[in-house]
Design an enzyme around this catalytic site. Structure first.
Site, PDB file in Angstrom:
ATOM      1  N   GLY A   5       0.826  -1.197   0.000  1.00  0.00           N
ATOM      2  CA  GLY A   5       0.000   0.000   0.000  1.00  0.00           C
ATOM      3  C   GLY A   5       0.858   1.244   0.000  1.00  0.00           C
ATOM      4  O   GLY A   5       2.026   1.227   0.369  1.00  0.00           O
ATOM      5  N   GLN A   6       0.243   2.343  -0.447  1.00  0.00           N
ATOM      6  CA  GLN A   6       0.922   3.630  -0.464  1.00  0.00           C
ATOM      7  C   GLN A   6       0.012   4.666   0.153  1.00  0.00           C
ATOM      8  O   GLN A   6      -1.204   4.618  -0.015  1.00  0.00           O
ATOM      9  CB  GLN A   6       1.281   4.045  -1.895  1.00  0.00           C
TER      10      GLN A   6
ATOM     11  N   GLN B  11       2.257   9.315   3.857  1.00  0.00           N
ATOM     12  CA  GLN B  11       3.519   9.347   4.583  1.00  0.00           C
ATOM     13  C   GLN B  11       4.555   8.386   4.028  1.00  0.00           C
ATOM     14  O   GLN B  11       5.730   8.483   4.366  1.00  0.00           O
ATOM     15  CB  GLN B  11       3.283   9.025   6.060  1.00  0.00           C
TER      16      GLN B  11
ATOM     17  N   THR C  52       5.413   4.284   1.786  1.00  0.00           N
ATOM     18  CA  THR C  52       5.026   3.059   1.084  1.00  0.00           C
ATOM     19  C   THR C  52       5.310   1.858   1.978  1.00  0.00           C
ATOM     20  O   THR C  52       6.309   1.830   2.688  1.00  0.00           O
ATOM     21  CB  THR C  52       5.811   2.929  -0.233  1.00  0.00           C
TER      22      THR C  52
ATOM     23  N   ASP D  88      -6.811   8.394  15.684  1.00  0.00           N
ATOM     24  CA  ASP D  88      -7.238   8.181  14.296  1.00  0.00           C
ATOM     25  C   ASP D  88      -7.893   6.807  14.148  1.00  0.00           C
ATOM     26  O   ASP D  88      -7.542   6.025  13.271  1.00  0.00           O
ATOM     27  CB  ASP D  88      -6.046   8.312  13.348  1.00  0.00           C
TER      28      ASP D  88
END
Length: 751
Positions: free
Chosen positions: A428-429, A432, A434, A546
């Protein structure tokens, strides 16, 4: 001395001849894309792939430039046809140090109170099939005037803005637009393609305030020393912003780029020594950027033969290094030759071509190897210090973290584990960095989180995540296995969680659907237990800040794992709240925290309440498919609770197999978690106990359910009502499938 200098010059010449061999010294001139194409408009150079006029003068419509009259009609100016913005300059990528080309365009100024009617230009929209443009992170939002609140809009799920006033301590004049008469804020680092500016008074009224105030996007730096009155910005009417551009490799015309052929996805390659192209990935699309080799070439790499050999001998670079020898230009370089063969014979005839040359080469090779090794050691030490290694050691010691449980990995270990950070291993990317999938030498599968190019402002954020995770040991919290600080960018190593995030499992249909009600209830119990541990059972209380379904990962047995502590904060036991910059995600953000900037444990409770509603309804936190007044999931859920029709919004995929009493009990608990006032919400320990009881004793629920006062109905931060954000490019959190990413979406508001 003169003869000694000549001797070493001869040795250098022979070594150069040995390395270079016979090379052809002729240079080629590049053909133009069309000899009749106009390449100048208004004094501004328009290089290919951009162009004016016929279609063979530019690559495609995105690169078309129209030469029109300015608003005054006195001169000509170039405009980008697809986005209808005036060009200031076009720059090709010049070296490996930059990753894209740059275009500067004029951007209109948003104003209020400077004329009879406020001026609010349309957002800059760079979307569209094949669009090569994006807004670079060198731009800033700048606002000038008194009692201003400026916001960047059209950034999907993020909040970014700033406030300026003319009251308070004038010492803030020393800062760079720190809030006194002017303010500024960074744009998000994930390269948005739709962006606008909204301006209002600090009181929230966009039509009142009386004084002139302006806001605009720009890549220029402003401070109180060079900021003029807002009327001057209003009179000018525009500022300059920076766009990056690249080639979209999905375009069939670019299968073989015009300047460099045989493009592959294996990284950097060369079609010739003169031209270098580099492959990358942005928002799921492949792209390339080309540049002329810095060593000996200059020109336009997007034209066949456009990179022209530099004659170093004429420019003096070769002459200065050849000394008394003759400088001879070769493609991409130069070499030094003897003026005459006879000159070498009287000078050490048996030594020039013998052992001294061998020893010299070996000595140079050994010296280079030693210097490289020494530089590598120095660089590792420098990176360790710059990446916060000293601060991390201090935090682990102060917090009593278990240092032995967190390993310090070497860069070689992680390069081997990730196959040199192969793009095929990307999990995933995010904004902030990869995340790569890797396998350690002992066979363990790990997730390697590689941050983007280091921003010194984010060092503390990185060290905070390491410090928090190093002291946490819970079966439902992602385990930090170690970190690497000796690379240019910091790297974290986590345990690998194979089944992705909860958001994807809830909102993506699949044939092997496993998210039954029993599974959802168990997951909610596990999440609540993990958050309760963070709040009260950890060695130092931690607020996650978060909590959302994209930050809840699922292991091979679909057990929940709370992840992503990029915005978390540790607190002292006697503290009751934290006063911080507002950080969170639309749909999950606690309204009380949003209004007061004071984050408490009850703020995590609110976000968890939204997660409970997602588990019950199977709906996203925000959806344009719902009526406007109920686009937010909390409002939609609250309305159903008021009208006693909760069963109507229960996810149809679990209705048949669920226990309705359990669903109603969880819904009422969620309503308590979503109470407007934090003091009315239960703490996470109480929520965890209640969910355990609901799961284990479904036959005895009504005895423990309390009705809430109608005035304590939940509310939420609404993108349309609170911030006037236009949803022109919805984020995956709302309408599209999200990327598999363990990065936090961290909207920030700078005041």
């Amino acid at each position: 001395m003169k003869r000694r200098r000549l001797f070493f010059s001869v040795l250098l010449s022979i070594l150069t001849l040995f390395i270079n061999g016979p090379l052809i010294t002729t240079a080629q001139s590049p053909p133009s894309s069309s000899t009749s194409c106009n390449r100048i408009c208004g004094g501004i150079e328009i290089p290919f792939p951009f162009g004016i006029g016929r279609r063979d003068c530019f690559l495609n419509d995105w690169y078309e430039v129209v030469c029109n009259s300015t608003t005054s009609g006195k001169s000509l100016a170039p405009f980008l046809y697809k986005i209808n913005r005036e060009l200031v300059s076009i720059t090709l990528r010049s070296s490996i140090d930059s990753s894209y080309g740059v275009v500067h365009i004029k951007s209109p100024v948003t104003s209020s109170g400077c004329s009879q009617r406020p001026v609010k230009p349309l957002p800059l929209n760079l979307t569209g099939k094949g669009s090569p443009f994006f807004i670079t992170d060198s731009n800033r939002l700048v606002s000038v005037g008194c009692d201003n609140r400026a916001l960047i809009t059209d950034i999907e799920s993020q909040i970014t803005g700033c406030e300026s006033s003319c009251d308070g301590d004038k010492s803030r004049l020393d800062k760079i637009c720190g809030g006194y008469t002017c303010c500024q804020a960074k744009i998000p680092a994930d390269r948005p393609q739709v962006i606008g500016v909204d301006l209002e008074s600090s009181g929230g009224n966009t039509t009142q305030g009386g004084n002139c105030k302006v806001a605009f996007l720009t890549n220029e730096t402003y401070s109180p020393a060079n900021v003029t009155e807002p009327e001057q910005f209003y009179t000018n009417g525009f500022t300059v912003i920076e766009l990056g551009w690249y080639f979209d490799t999905s375009d069939s015309r670019l299968t073989n780029p015009v300047g460099c052929v045989n493009l592959t996805e294996t990284g950097i390659y060369t079609s010739a020594p003169s031209c270098v192209c580099e492959y990358g990935n942005f928002s799921g699309f492949g792209y390339s950027n080309c540049y002329c080799n810095q060593i000996g070439y200059r020109g336009n790499p997007y034209l066949p033969g456009g990179c022209i050999d530099i004659d170093e001998c004429e420019e003096g670079k070769g002459l200065s290094s050849c000394g008394e020898l003759t400088c001879v230009n070769v493609p991409g370089s130069w070499r030094c030759e003897l003026n005459g063969v006879g000159k070498i014979k009287p000078l050490f005839p048996g030594l020039v071509l013998g052992f001294p040359l061998l020893f010299l080469v070996l000595g140079i090779w050994g010296l280079i190897k030693f210097v490289k090794k020494r530089r590598k050691i120095i660089r590792k030490r420098m990176f360790f210090k710059r990446n916060g290694g000293l601060l991390l050691k201090q935090q682990l010691t102060t917090r009593g973290g278990n240092v032995q449980s967190s390993k310090i990995f070497s860069s070689k270990e992680l390069e081997k584990a990730t196959d040199n950070f192969n793009m095929n291993r990307v999990l995933g990317q995010g904004g902030q960095g990869t995340v790569y999938k890797g396998m350690l030498v002992d066979g363990r599968i790990v997730a390697v989180k590689r941050s983007k190019v280091l921003d010194e402002d984010k060092v503390e954020e990185f060290i905070n995540e390491v410090g928090v995770l190093s002291q946490i040991n819970h079966r439902n919290i992602v385990k930090l296995m170690g970190c690497c600080l000796e690379t240019e960018v910091p790297i974290l190593v986590y345990e690998h969680i194979p089944n992705g995030d909860l958001f994807k499992r809830l909102h993506h249909d699949s044939d092997d659907y496993t998210m039954t009600w029993d599974v959802r209830l168990r997951i909610s119990v596990e999440i609540a237990g993990a958050l309760a541990y963070l709040h009260s059972a950890a060695s130092t209380p931690v607020y996650h800040r978060d909590v959302k379904t994209t930050n809840i990962l699922l292991d091979e047995k679909y057990r929940a794992k709370v992840s992503d502590f990029g915005t978390s904060r540790s607190i002292n036991v006697d503290q009751t709240h934290l006063t911080t910059l507002v950080a969170g995600t639309f749909g999950y953000l606690d309204p009380e925290y949003f209004q007061t900037s004071q984050f408490t444990d009850k703020s995590d409770v609110y976000s968890f309440g939204v997660v409970l509603v997602e588990l019950i309804t199977g709906e996203k936190p925000f959806s344009v498919m719902r009526p406007e007044e109920n686009r937010g999931l909390v409002s939609h859920f609250n309305e159903a609770m008021k009208q006693n029709r909760v069963l109507d919004i229960v996810d149809s995929r679990i209705k048949e197999g669920c226990t309705l009493e359990q669903v109603l009990a969880v819904a009422k608990l969620a309503r308590r978690c979503l109470s407007l006032k934090g003091k009315k919400r239960p703490n996470m320990r109480e929520v965890s106990v209640e969910l355990e009881r609901i799961r284990s004793s479904p036959e005895d629920l009504e005895l423990h359910i309390e009705e809430e006062d109608e005035e304590e109905c939940a509310m939420e931060i609404n993108m349309d009502d609170s911030w006037s954000v236009d949803m022109t490019a919805p984020a995956s959190l709302f309408d599209l499938s999200p990327k598999l990413d363990v990065e936090p979406l961290v909207p920030q508001r700078t005041w």
